[in-house]
Design an enzyme around this catalytic site. Structure first.
Site, PDB file in Angstrom:
ATOM      1  CB  SER A  80      -0.902   0.025   1.239  1.00 19.67           C
ATOM      2  OG  SER A  80      -1.665  -1.137   1.316  1.00 19.67           O
TER       3      SER A  80
HETATM    4  N1  SAH Z   1      -0.194  -5.471   3.941  1.00 23.54           N
HETATM    5  C1  SAH Z   1       0.577  -5.744   2.747  1.00 23.54           C
HETATM    6  C2  SAH Z   1      -0.142  -5.405   1.453  1.00 23.54           C
HETATM    7  C3  SAH Z   1      -1.325  -6.252   1.270  1.00 23.54           C
HETATM    8  S1  SAH Z   1      -1.912  -6.485  -0.353  1.00 23.54           S
HETATM    9  C4  SAH Z   1       1.941  -5.083   2.779  1.00 23.54           C
HETATM   10  O1  SAH Z   1       2.230  -4.338   3.738  1.00 23.54           O
HETATM   11  O2  SAH Z   1       2.716  -5.312   1.856  1.00 23.54           O
HETATM   12  C5  SAH Z   1      -3.197  -7.591   0.109  1.00 23.54           C
HETATM   13  C6  SAH Z   1      -2.751  -8.994   0.418  1.00 23.54           C
HETATM   14  O3  SAH Z   1      -3.896  -9.696   0.860  1.00 23.54           O
HETATM   15  C7  SAH Z   1      -2.209  -9.735  -0.785  1.00 23.54           C
HETATM   16  O4  SAH Z   1      -0.933 -10.215  -0.515  1.00 23.54           O
HETATM   17  C8  SAH Z   1      -3.212 -10.875  -0.975  1.00 23.54           C
HETATM   18  O5  SAH Z   1      -2.624 -12.073  -1.437  1.00 23.54           O
HETATM   19  C9  SAH Z   1      -3.772 -11.032   0.419  1.00 23.54           C
HETATM   20  N2  SAH Z   1      -5.085 -11.692   0.493  1.00 23.54           N
HETATM   21  C10 SAH Z   1      -6.124 -11.606  -0.372  1.00 23.54           C
HETATM   22  N3  SAH Z   1      -7.149 -12.375   0.042  1.00 23.54           N
HETATM   23  C11 SAH Z   1      -6.760 -12.955   1.210  1.00 23.54           C
HETATM   24  C12 SAH Z   1      -7.372 -13.860   2.116  1.00 23.54           C
HETATM   25  N4  SAH Z   1      -8.602 -14.345   1.932  1.00 23.54           N
HETATM   26  N5  SAH Z   1      -6.675 -14.229   3.212  1.00 23.54           N
HETATM   27  C13 SAH Z   1      -5.410 -13.772   3.431  1.00 23.54           C
HETATM   28  N6  SAH Z   1      -4.773 -12.926   2.601  1.00 23.54           N
HETATM   29  C14 SAH Z   1      -5.442 -12.514   1.495  1.00 23.54           C
END
Ligand code: SAH
Length: 229
Positions: A80
């Site tokens: 993000s």
């Molecule tokens: N917090 C992260 C950015 C997150 S992007 C950082 O600091 O880099 C969102 C993430 O959520 C992605 O890696 C995606 O694979 C994950 N995601 C999506 N659906 C999910 C689910 N049902 N359970 C766990 N993770 C999930």
């Protein structure tokens, strides 16, 4: 004379930044993108200044790591925008001894920011290779209070519940009940909700249910529902 003075200033500054070539950029990021936009919690500002964001992005994007936008981390996922990380962290009203759950580990950057502030961070990532890479990265950086699990965030991480706060960094269509169930009374959850149009909410668990406060419009990747076998 003028040149010498400049040189001395530059070397004094470099040593205070501990050989980190991105220290300057990180300081500008905190000042211009975060402080000046109203994030004032000193523990959030200190964490954003300390954590080396360029170590959480693919090498080809390192020089853009402190810019004012999200970056690709592969697998169609993103780290993000710095302001959003700071905003969500502040909104969660964290305390030193808190136990926090993050859904969507991604690069591990948000988890590292949280771990600078609270006691323990549990973080769940659906995509195995992202979970593995983040786990290794956080271990190499010396974090002993972050626990990464590959799994489905809709199921939360029950073993360590209840949590003082939950930060969700992928957007579900509605607030998952399992996450509300695993918040402590008085616990806070910061979560983006919606598909095309998304809103960020602060959800507080109360005696009688939940209190929902709309914070701002956002754009996150979807929180994926894994297919059942
Ligand atoms: N917090 C992260 C950015 C997150 S992007 C950082 O600091 O880099 C969102 C993430 O959520 C992605 O890696 C995606 O694979 C994950 N995601 C999506 N659906 C999910 C689910 N049902 N359970 C766990 N993770 C999930």
């Amino acid at each position: 004379m003028f040149t010498t003075t400049l040189f001395l200033c530059a070397s004094a500054f470099a040593s205070s930044s501990g050989n980190d070539p991105f220290f300057d950029q990180r300081m500008s990021m905190v000042e211009a993108q975060i402080k000046q936009r109203g994030i004032l919690d000193p523990q959030v500002l200190a964490a954003m200044l300390k954590v080396q964001r360029h170590l959480f992005v693919p090498e080809k994007y390192q020089s853009s790591a402190y810019e004012d936008y999200p970056l690709s981390i592969g697998h169609e996922q993103t780290i993000s925008q710095p302001y959003i990380v700071a905003y969500m962290t502040e909104a969660a009203k964290l305390h030193k001894g808190d136990t926090v759950l993050e859904i969507g580990t991604g690069s591990g950057y948000q988890a590292a920011i949280l771990a600078e502030i609270v006691g323990k961070v549990y973080t769940v990532e659906l995509i195995e290779s992202l979970a593995d890479t983040a786990q290794k990265r956080l271990k190499d950086l010396g974090y002993q209070n972050i626990f990464v699990k590959q799994g489905d965030g809709y199921q939360s991480w029950k073993d360590n519940a209840p949590y003082d706060a939950i930060i969700v960094t992928a957007a579900p269509d509605s607030i998952p009940n399992a996450l509300i169930d695993q918040l402590k009374p008085g616990g806070r959850m910061v979560i983006p909700v919606g598909s095309f149009h998304q809103e960020l909410y602060l959800v507080t668990k109360t005696e009688s249910g939940i209190d929902k406060k709309l914070l701002l419009p956002v754009r996150f990747v979807p929180m994926v529902k894994p297919k059942e076998d």
